[in-house]
Write an enzyme that holds these catalytic residues in place. Structure first.
Site, PDB file in Angstrom:
ATOM      1  N   VAL A 276       0.813  -1.219   0.000  1.00  0.00           N
ATOM      2  CA  VAL A 276       0.000   0.000   0.000  1.00  0.00           C
ATOM      3  C   VAL A 276       0.848   1.272   0.000  1.00  0.00           C
ATOM      4  O   VAL A 276       0.374   2.340   0.387  1.00  0.00           O
ATOM      5  CB  VAL A 276      -0.965   0.008   1.204  1.00  0.00           C
ATOM      6  CG1 VAL A 276      -2.002  -1.078   1.052  1.00  0.00           C
ATOM      7  CG2 VAL A 276      -0.213  -0.148   2.525  1.00  0.00           C
ATOM      8  N   HIS A 450      13.638   3.282 -39.048  1.00  0.00           N
ATOM      9  CA  HIS A 450      12.551   2.360 -39.374  1.00  0.00           C
ATOM     10  C   HIS A 450      13.121   0.971 -39.647  1.00  0.00           C
ATOM     11  O   HIS A 450      14.119   0.854 -40.343  1.00  0.00           O
ATOM     12  CB  HIS A 450      11.808   2.846 -40.614  1.00  0.00           C
ATOM     13  CG  HIS A 450      10.755   1.898 -41.094  1.00  0.00           C
ATOM     14  ND1 HIS A 450       9.539   1.761 -40.471  1.00  0.00           N
ATOM     15  CD2 HIS A 450      10.755   1.015 -42.138  1.00  0.00           C
ATOM     16  CE1 HIS A 450       8.815   0.850 -41.105  1.00  0.00           C
ATOM     17  NE2 HIS A 450       9.543   0.387 -42.128  1.00  0.00           N
TER      18      HIS A 450
END
Length: 471
Positions: A276, A450
């Site tokens: 938590v 690319h």
């Protein structure tokens, strides 16, 4: 009494970096660290290297490899026989990586002339510290500059007390040597999601109980929604608005009582992880001896140069305001050391990246769309899905998207949010762009190789001006 120019209390990613940088700047430096490793020997690196960032990523990688072998290879035309797991071997591999890195810091200390004082440090007056080792022996030392870098610890829940076996914190969750059939996690934040991903991939039925009604509040809402969809599709059961009221061990299981929109509920698990959040470690430091008063949340107040209210005492990392992230603590460490040496001292908290190492990974830097709306800042949005990215499709990892936010009038990039493959690496380009005050147009004009995942950010920048090519 040994005297130093700089004495750092804490040897985690903030403290050890501060010590090394101070020594590089010609200051006589020592670092106090009390951590004892799993082998019973003193260890540097703090939570991050011993029971946090590094070991959790080691287990995430192991579980991801197993999951890929079982569910991902077939799409590539690769067939394998029965795939098994050895959780104990995974944990042993993780421990080996931890030893390498913690030992490496010791080597860096020797290389840079930093003295390691093994034990706990306590302020006893102006420029004075007592170091108590594991045997209780006390060594007084003094320093002109003292840096507090004691980090944080998991926040406990009184209604779910740890027993170290059935109910554990994030550290205990890294040492399971078998796969729990039913795993409960209190908290669906960064730590809960990462640990849940590890054990879900290895075969656990994982349920996360999150008290907040909203999933991942710090993240951009669109990215959080995609993350919730992807993670639940993987089998993580994320129950929002679920406030735990009690947890107890009985008959080799954990019974958890919680309340949600449907009223009182109960669930049973074989193991329960309490995740938590974290809280600063300031107890036992002797802050009262130098009149330092932590704030209501336990943080030490500091100014822009990390100076506390006490002359010659500084504080960095998780014990002060700001995101509780290892990389942020390290930058604090460099900045405070350089400030002490008379150099420029600055960390831009507005461009610190956040990362969640689930799959797909989640990462962001800068402002969210909901924050910009709340502040009334005019903005444009550019998004691009990894489904349209050639490299992602070739990897069979086309989930997620890139979202770029730019100022509607100046075009300056205000935030970048990603969910997708290797988002932890892709976010670096966005951080650099924002540090240099780049515009969406700047990123759009940069040639991206690319095929690469980075093209998704390029297309998102184009999309901010309705110029995307591939969607």
């Amino acid at each position: 009494m040994d005297r130093y120019d700089v004495l750092v209390i804490g040897g985690g990613p903030g403290g050890y970096v501060a010590a090394i940088r101070a020594a590089q700047l010609g200051l006589k430096t020592a670092c106090v660290e009390r951590w004892i490793g799993k082998d019973g020997k003193p260890a540097l690196g703090g939570t991050c290297l011993n029971v946090g960032c590094i070991p959790s990523k080691a287990l995430l990688e192991s579980s991801e490899q197993y999951h890929r072998a079982r569910h991902g290879f077939a799409a590539h035309g690769i067939t394998v026989g029965e795939v098994g797991i050895d959780p104990a071997a995974m944990v042993a591999r993780k421990d080996g990586i931890v030893r390498q890195f913690t030992g490496g810091i010791g080597g860096l200390f020797k290389k840079n002339g930093v003295t390691w004082l093994k034990g706990s440090g306590r302020l006893v007056g102006t420029g004075k510290v007592e170091v108590t080792d594991a045997d209780g022996a006390v060594q007084p030392v003094s320093a002109e500059h003292i840096i507090i870098a004691t980090g944080s610890r998991p926040t406990p829940l009184p209604m779910a007390p740890l027993d170290g076996v059935r109910i554990v914190d994030s550290a205990g969750a890294l040492d399971f040597t078998d796969v729990p059939a039913r795993l409960g996690i209190i908290g669906a934040g960064v730590i809960g999601l990462e640990l849940g991903s590890v054990w879900a991939r290895l075969g656990s039925s994982v349920t996360l109980l999150e008290a907040m009604p909203e999933f991942l509040p710090p993240a951009d809402r669109a990215i959080a929604a995609l993350a919730h969809k992807e993670l639940t599709a993987q089998g993580l059961q994320i129950r929002l608005g679920a406030r735990v009221t009690a947890a107890k061990v009985a008959d080799e299981a954990v019974s958890v009582d919680f309340e949600d929109a449907k009223g009182a509920q109960q669930a049973a698990f074989d193991r329960l992880i309490v995740a938590v959040g974290r809280q600063p470690v300031t107890d036992g430091l002797g802050l009262d001896a130098v009149d330092i008063e932590p704030d209501e949340r336990g943080f030490i107040p500091v100014d822009a140069r990390f100076r506390t209210s006490a002359a010659g005492v500084y504080a960095i990392g998780d014990v002060v305001r700001g995101p509780m992230l290892a990389h942020r603590a390290s930058e604090d460490g460099i900045a405070v050391a350089e400030g002490i040496a008379g150099q420029h001292c600055h960390v831009d908290y507005g461009t610190i990246p956040w990362i969640i190492y689930t799959w797909p990974e989640i990462a962001w830097v800068g402002r969210t769309e909901q924050a910009l709306k709340a502040e009334g800042v005019p903005y444009t949005v550019g998004t691009f899905p990894f489904q349209a990215n050639g490299r992602a499709r070739a990897m069979e990892a086309a989930q997620g998207q890139v979202k770029l936010l730019a100022h509607a009038e100046t075009d300056r990039v205000l935030g970048v949010h990603l969910i997708g493959p290797h988002a932890s690496e892709l976010i670096a380009e966005a951080v650099v762009a924002m540090e240099f005050c780049a515009s969406a147009e700047d990123i759009a004009r940069i040639v991206h190789a690319h095929p690469t995942l980075s093209e998704a950010l390029h297309e998102a920048a184009l999309a901010a001006h309705r110029r995307a090519i591939h969607i």
